[in-house]
Design an enzyme around this catalytic site. Structure first.
Site, PDB file in Angstrom:
ATOM      1  CG  HIS A   1       9.371  74.130  15.584  1.00 58.98           C
ATOM      2  ND1 HIS A   1       8.824  75.585  15.770  1.00 58.98           N
ATOM      3  CD2 HIS A   1       8.889  73.551  14.441  1.00 58.98           C
ATOM      4  CE1 HIS A   1       7.084  74.747  15.398  1.00 58.98           C
ATOM      5  NE2 HIS A   1       7.404  74.235  14.562  1.00 58.98           N
TER       6      HIS A   1
ATOM      7  CB  SER B   1       4.776  76.300   9.541  1.00 63.74           C
ATOM      8  OG  SER B   1       3.847  76.249  10.013  1.00 63.74           O
TER       9      SER B   1
ATOM     10  NE  ARG C   1      -0.991  69.966  11.874  1.00 64.21           N
ATOM     11  CZ  ARG C   1      -1.883  70.522  11.275  1.00 64.21           C
ATOM     12  NH1 ARG C   1      -2.720  69.590  10.282  1.00 64.21           N
ATOM     13  NH2 ARG C   1      -1.884  71.826  11.658  1.00 64.21           N
TER      14      ARG C   1
ATOM     15  CB  CYS D   1       7.990  82.531 -16.344  1.00 64.75           C
ATOM     16  SG  CYS D   1       6.694  81.507 -15.238  1.00 64.75           S
TER      17      CYS D   1
HETATM   18  C1  FAD Z   1       0.930  71.594   8.208  1.00 64.75           C
HETATM   19  C2  FAD Z   1       2.314  71.140   8.820  1.00 64.75           C
HETATM   20  C3  FAD Z   1       2.867  72.555   9.261  1.00 64.75           C
HETATM   21  C4  FAD Z   1       4.454  72.006   9.980  1.00 64.75           C
HETATM   22  N1  FAD Z   1       4.646  72.894   9.939  1.00 64.75           N
HETATM   23  C5  FAD Z   1       6.858  72.526  10.406  1.00 64.75           C
HETATM   24  C6  FAD Z   1       6.719  73.065  11.203  1.00 64.75           C
HETATM   25  O1  FAD Z   1       6.948  74.128  10.906  1.00 64.75           O
HETATM   26  N2  FAD Z   1       8.807  72.865  11.719  1.00 64.75           N
HETATM   27  C7  FAD Z   1       8.972  72.105  11.641  1.00 64.75           C
HETATM   28  O2  FAD Z   1      10.013  71.419  11.835  1.00 64.75           O
HETATM   29  N3  FAD Z   1       8.218  70.634  10.943  1.00 64.75           N
HETATM   30  C8  FAD Z   1       6.712  70.973  10.455  1.00 64.75           C
HETATM   31  N4  FAD Z   1       5.899  70.117  10.020  1.00 64.75           N
HETATM   32  C9  FAD Z   1       6.380  69.025  10.041  1.00 64.75           C
HETATM   33  C10 FAD Z   1       7.086  68.519   8.417  1.00 64.75           C
HETATM   34  O3  FAD Z   1       6.311  69.192   7.796  1.00 64.75           O
HETATM   35  C11 FAD Z   1       7.406  67.138   8.596  1.00 64.75           C
HETATM   36  O4  FAD Z   1       7.837  66.319   9.327  1.00 64.75           O
HETATM   37  C12 FAD Z   1       8.548  66.836   7.843  1.00 64.75           C
HETATM   38  O5  FAD Z   1       7.726  67.496   5.886  1.00 64.75           O
HETATM   39  C13 FAD Z   1       8.155  65.031   7.302  1.00 64.75           C
HETATM   40  O6  FAD Z   1       9.429  64.469   6.363  1.00 64.75           O
HETATM   41  P1  FAD Z   1       9.156  63.173   5.714  1.00 64.75           P
HETATM   42  O7  FAD Z   1      10.542  62.910   4.547  1.00 64.75           O
HETATM   43  O8  FAD Z   1       9.007  62.514   7.150  1.00 64.75           O
HETATM   44  O9  FAD Z   1       7.422  63.128   5.357  1.00 64.75           O
HETATM   45  P2  FAD Z   1       7.589  63.626   3.954  1.00 64.75           P
HETATM   46  O10 FAD Z   1       8.225  65.331   2.878  1.00 64.75           O
HETATM   47  O11 FAD Z   1       6.067  63.864   3.187  1.00 64.75           O
HETATM   48  O12 FAD Z   1       8.262  62.538   2.075  1.00 64.75           O
HETATM   49  C14 FAD Z   1       7.443  61.806   2.279  1.00 64.75           C
HETATM   50  C15 FAD Z   1       8.111  60.934   1.034  1.00 64.75           C
HETATM   51  O13 FAD Z   1       8.569  60.169   0.572  1.00 64.75           O
HETATM   52  C16 FAD Z   1       7.477  59.311  -0.553  1.00 64.75           C
HETATM   53  N5  FAD Z   1       7.051  58.466  -0.607  1.00 64.75           N
HETATM   54  C17 FAD Z   1       5.925  57.586  -0.142  1.00 64.75           C
HETATM   55  N6  FAD Z   1       5.774  56.272  -0.061  1.00 64.75           N
HETATM   56  C18 FAD Z   1       6.642  55.694  -1.226  1.00 64.75           C
HETATM   57  C19 FAD Z   1       6.859  53.954  -1.970  1.00 64.75           C
HETATM   58  N7  FAD Z   1       6.003  53.883  -1.610  1.00 64.75           N
HETATM   59  N8  FAD Z   1       6.910  55.014  -2.588  1.00 64.75           N
HETATM   60  C20 FAD Z   1       8.874  55.616  -3.150  1.00 64.75           C
HETATM   61  N9  FAD Z   1       8.327  56.650  -1.934  1.00 64.75           N
HETATM   62  C21 FAD Z   1       7.190  56.883  -1.936  1.00 64.75           C
HETATM   63  C22 FAD Z   1       6.816  60.559  -0.525  1.00 64.75           C
HETATM   64  O14 FAD Z   1       6.638  60.991  -2.256  1.00 64.75           O
HETATM   65  C23 FAD Z   1       7.275  61.478   0.141  1.00 64.75           C
HETATM   66  O15 FAD Z   1       7.467  62.543  -1.156  1.00 64.75           O
HETATM   67  C24 FAD Z   1       4.728  70.185   9.540  1.00 64.75           C
HETATM   68  C25 FAD Z   1       4.008  69.284   9.087  1.00 64.75           C
HETATM   69  C26 FAD Z   1       2.787  69.421   8.491  1.00 64.75           C
HETATM   70  C27 FAD Z   1       1.944  68.438   7.457  1.00 64.75           C
END
Ligand code: FAD
Ligand code: FAD
Lengths: 486, 417
Positions: free
Chosen positions: A51, A47, A310, A447
């Site tokens: 927050h 989103s 999520r 583009c």
């Molecule tokens: C629908 C939705 C709405 C949300 N809205 C909000 C909001 O409004 N505000 C807020 O603060 N948070 C929000 N969140 C939460 C927020 O988006 C997440 O908490 C955050 O993006 C998580 O980041 P991350 O780096 O942990 O995960 P990710 O962004 O999923 O990153 C994990 C990365 O690891 C990589 N990876 C996985 N396995 C491997 C491997 N074996 N080798 C190499 N790379 C690997 C993946 O490719 C990925 O790029 C929302 C989440 C969702 C799903």
């Protein structure tokens, strides 16, 4: 084999924030990301809300990091050149019963030291299209562009010598005497410490070293995007009272930095964490639920749809809510796990990064770099410049005078700059997320061909290797015939 | 800023812009300039390498590039200034145009402007197809540009959604390049492109046409892997149980064209919500005096021949605008589509005289009666043998000078009898 002191698995917002924080110190840090760019997972599709901290129980990690992260946002945005706007949010109550829920949220917020909370009468809110009984006004909630935020963190880390290895999947981990052997699709590496920031794959990473004592429950959230014409439907974010049974905040109405409006997300527990399809049924449901808040949303206002996944540690049966787990591996010291980083993970990322850095400092003595570049030089967009600024730049470099994206008025110079990013990300989406080419009404109709020509002519990328967004998302089948223009 | 003063500035150097510019010169405008963001002239035509252009106009069938070349030569002969690689960013109510190219920012002060920006294609999101956001999904015109201009093949096993002309022509073109065209899927009970293209591009190559079908889901986590198609009922609702899955690596969308009019709407020119083009009077002048519109940004034409003829009118009137007084426009009546008619261009009438109307009907129909009515007066009644939304209808109608004095609108209708 290359040795690192810290290896981060995952270039989402969490991995990128940690990388950026660690880049302040004299450390050899690497980020492995299996996607073709950072922000390939949840960090791209959410989103985009900064927050405030009214939704998580006091004393939870979610509450703590959310509130701390929120406070860090403005100065990060200023230094790294990504946008944030403090539009505020209204949580609306339709009746007396929901009003008591607002009171509860306000209390939670106050316990978390969230400032400025106010319960207003339905008639007092500054939203002419919303009718409600009462609303909780949250002035410290804001909006950002999640992919720009993640890219900014990662690029600044790279400028400060963190190594990013894209399209590199971690396939195995082995504990060794001094750290870990890391097997990847691009060869083997060593590192003293491994940070597991793999998002939905966090369990898979743990299981490479020990038996995980938790489960991951993927929960899909679909969104609809409304045309910019409808931006004036709301002034701030509008949320219903949270859906307790699902551990989510419910379908809300969120203005975006780019001037669109988001409707969503839905919440659907599914088995396949990679099934990011949008569905006709959910599109209908989202419109219906959004109309319960703003009846005036027309059908034809919808111009796009996407979904995000999520990473939940609690199942539907368990109510969907669980706190973050940020801790060293139970049987594996040196492995730092970030588990269940769902919402508000985007907001919490900068604070989580500080916490992880503290954990690392217990085993590696951290020395600050004196040449750390805390600011990222990010020029203005052509479309945001004054005519004088535009003229001066074109005189210096005439590629500023060639418009490549007709809808967003992006120039050839900006596309080249985007393709020259310090991460080496070279997909069509990498360009889009860095300079907006392809984000407008024609969705790349004009583009794409120009960007493809630039990729080919100036970056020597073969058409067969050009990708939309991920390693196997090839754009083309190939050439009709080999052409040789000598 | 680099400043210029011109008599007529034409925005867009496709067939419409070229024809309008040439005609403006022929009718007395001295300084005429064409501005186009492409590095070539001819607009979309250089990528239309099939033939069929200019048949009505010249009696011979040409390819797109050949047809364009004819007008480019004429423009050269008439000494028309051409600024290529030049994007018009905006213009204001004083008819001052801001444009940018590699030389810098330009301000062009024009006495008249002709809009000839063409159109863009509808995307997946205009019809909201659910599923994955895979690669391998292209609009038909973009795929055409890749194949014909850059020798790049988008995919090997292709499904085409929408039976507009561009889609039909691309079905044949891909077949020529050795691709498998697995079918053209159309939600309507009839093809939306020209009947001759259905025969020449699909039937002749045994490419199946699925009428009353649509694509209901796109699958492919990275590259496209399969689409689901399903039949629809007469209310366009999907009939459960009719789903078919087709494995493919490319989906081409030929869903129709949208006139490109951000420049016009930004300056406050009124847009017709049905045609997507500016509202014009019989001189093809928009609601901003001195600004004329033609070509596919006025309305989407079937063939370039009719488009060029209309564009010449726009050019002529833009030239005449330099000499006539604006107050000459005596009346302002509306021309409205009535029963059975989807739209009529022009939408306004500024003077009673003989006017040229172009229109489209709502659905295909055997023998029908077209009428032009002003109040209780019937100005024209004409039997049409067979009408089809894909074929634009042109008629000339005499509007006697007393007709509009008491009537504020003119209606065009289509009846069974
Ligand atoms: C629908 C939705 C709405 C949300 N809205 C909000 C909001 O409004 N505000 C807020 O603060 N948070 C929000 N969140 C939460 C927020 O988006 C997440 O908490 C955050 O993006 C998580 O980041 P991350 O780096 O942990 O995960 P990710 O962004 O999923 O990153 C994990 C990365 O690891 C990589 N990876 C996985 N396995 C491997 C491997 N074996 N080798 C190499 N790379 C690997 C993946 O490719 C990925 O790029 C929302 C989440 C969702 C799903
Ligand atoms: C695939 C396909 C097949 C066709 N087949 C046939 C056929 O067989 N027979 C036939 O008769 N017709 C055919 N047509 C139709 C014919 O090609 C079009 O009707 C015609 O090209 C439209 O002309 P135009 O000048 O209005 O628009 P275009 O040709 O699109 O030209 C518009 C020009 O305006 C420029 N422009 C737009 N905005 C700006 C700006 N802001 N600044 C600067 N420049 C700008 C664009 O770059 C473009 O060059 C076909 C069309 C297509 C797409």
């Amino acid at each position: 084999m290359k040795n690192f002191q810290v290896a981060i698995i995952g270039g989402g917002v969490i991995g990128s924030a940690i990388a950026r924080e660690l880049s302040k110190y004299k450390l050899d840090v690497v980020v492995f990301e299996m996607g073709s760019d950072v922000a390939s997972g949840a960090s791209k599709a959410n989103s985009g809300v900064v927050h405030s901290g009214i939704n998580s129980a006091p004393s939870s990690l979610k509450a703590r990091f959310c509130v701390e992260g929120n406070k860090m946002f403005q100065s990060l945005a200023d230094g790294l050149g990504f946008p944030v706007r403090w539009v505020g949010k209204c949580v609306i109550a339709k009746n007396e019963e929901e009003l008591s829920e607002l009171k509860r949220l306000k209390q939670v917020g106050m316990d978390n030291s969230v400032p400025g909370l106010e319960i207003k009468d339905g008639s007092e809110i500054n939203e002419s299209n919303v009718s409600c009984h009462a609303a909780l006004w949250v002035p410290t909630a804001g909006i950002t562009l999640p992919y720009e935020f993640t890219i900014a963190l990662a690029e600044n880390a790279a400028e400060n010598n963190v190594k990013f290895l894209l399209e590199t999947k971690v396939t195995g981990l082995k504990k060794q005497k001094n750290g870990f052997l890391i097997k990847t699709t691009k060869g083997d590496f060593n590192s003293e410490i491994v940070v597991n920031a793999a998002g939905l794959n966090c369990r898979e990473i743990v299981s490479m070293l020990e038996e995980p004592d938790f489960q991951v429950y993927p929960c899909r959230g679909e969104y609809l995007i409304l045309d910019k014409k409808y931006r004036s439907l709301v002034n701030s974010m509008i949320y219903p009272v949270p859906v307790k049974e699902l551990g989510v905040l419910g379908v809300h109405i969120t203005p975006t930095i780019e001037g669109n409006i988001l409707l969503g997300p839905s919440a659907e527990f599914i088995d396949d964490a990679e099934d990011k399809r949008t569905t006709k049924e959910m599109m209908k449901t989202l419109l219906k639920e959004a109309r319960e808040i703003i009846p005036a949303i027309p059908d034809k206002a919808v111009i796009n749809a996407y979904s995000g996944m999520r990473c939940k540690l609690a199942s539907l049966k368990e109510g969907g809510w669980a706190d973050y787990q940020i801790e060293e591996g139970k049987q594996t010291p040196g492995l730092i796990n970030l588990l269940g980083i769902e919402s508000p993970g985007l907001t919490a990322a900068p604070a989580i990064a500080k916490e992880v850095t503290k954990m690392i400092s217990q085993s590696i003595k951290l020395k600050t770099k004196n040449n750390f570049k805390s600011r990222r030089v990010k020029g203005k967009r052509f479309s945001e410049m004054t005519p004088q600024e535009q003229s001066i730049l074109i005189k210096k470099d005439d590629r500023w005078g060639r418009i490549v994206c007709r809808c967003e008025h992006v120039t050839e110079a900006e596309v080249i700059e985007a393709l020259s990013n310090p991460l080496g990300a070279r997909t069509l989406s990498s360009v889009k997320y860095r300079c907006r080419a392809g984000m407008g009404r024609c969705q790349g109709g004009f583009c794409t061909q120009h960007i493809v020509r630039i990729m080919e002519g100036q970056f020597n990328i073969d058409v067969k290797d050009m990708k939309l967004k991920s390693p196997d998302s090839n754009l083309f089948y190939g050439r009709t015939r080999e052409v040789k223009d000598d | 800023m680099i400043n210029y003063d011109v008599d007529v500035a034409v925005i867009g150097g496709g067939p419409a812009g070229l024809a309008a510019a040439v005609s403006a010169r022929e009718h007395g405008a001295k300084n005429v300039v064409i501005l186009d963001r492409n590095s070539w002239l001819g607009g979309i035509l250089p990528q239309c390498i099939h033939d069929g252009f200019g048949v009505e106009e010249t009696g011979t069938s040409m390819t797109g590039p050949e047809y364009a070349e004819k007008y480019i030569e004429m423009a050269k002969k008439h000494g028309i200034d051409v600024m290529k690689g030049t994007m018009v960013l905006q213009f204001n109510k004083k008819l001052e145009i801001t444009a940018v190219n590699k030389k810098g920012l330009h301000k062009i002060r024009a006495k008249s402007i002709v809009l000839a920006m063409g159109c863009r294609e509808k995307t997946r999101w205009n019809v909201m197809i659910p599923g994955n956001r895979s690669s391998g999904i292209y609009t038909a015109g973009v795929a055409q540009a890749f194949i014909n201009l850059y020798n790049i093949i988008p995919g090997k096993n292709v499904v085409i959604l929408g039976s507009g002309d561009v889609g039909l022509i691309m079905a044949r073109r891909l077949k020529f390049e050795g691709a498998n065209v697995l079918g053209v899927v159309e939600i309507l009970p009839y093809a939306s492109g020209l009947p001759r293209n259905v025969v020449q591009c699909l039937d002749d190559y045994d490419i199946p046409l699925f009428l009353n079908y649509t694509v209901t889901c796109i699958d492919g986590k990275e590259r496209l892997e399969q689409v689901t198609i399903a039949q629809v009922d007469d209310k366009m609702n999907i009939i459960p149980g009719t789903e078919k899955k087709i494995k493919c690596d490319a989906l081409l969308l030929s869903l129709g064209l949208v006139p490109e009019n951000e420049l016009a709407s930004d300056v406050g020119i009124e847009i017709d919500t049905v045609t997507g083009g500016p509202i014009v009077n019989q001189y093809l002048e928009t609601t901003l005096a001195g600004v004329f519109a033609c070509g596919n940004c006025l309305q989407v034409y079937d063939t370039v021949d009719v488009l060029s003829a209309d564009a010449k009118n726009a050019g002529k009137n833009a030239a005449k605008n330099l000499t006539i007084q604006k107050e000459d426009k005596k009346i302002s009546a509306k021309i409205v589509p009535g029963k059975g008619v989807r739209y009529v261009v022009p939408q306004r009438l500024s003077e009673c005289e003989r006017v040229h109307l172009t229109l489209r009907v709502e659905k295909p129909q055997e023998s029908s009666m077209l009428r032009v009515i002003a109040g209780d007066k019937e100005l024209l009644k004409k039997r049409l043998p067979w009408v089809n939304p894909a074929n634009m209808i042109e008629i000339d109608v005499n509007i006697p000078s007393d007709t509009i004095a008491f009537m504020q609108s003119l209606e065009v209708t289509l009846d069974d009898h």
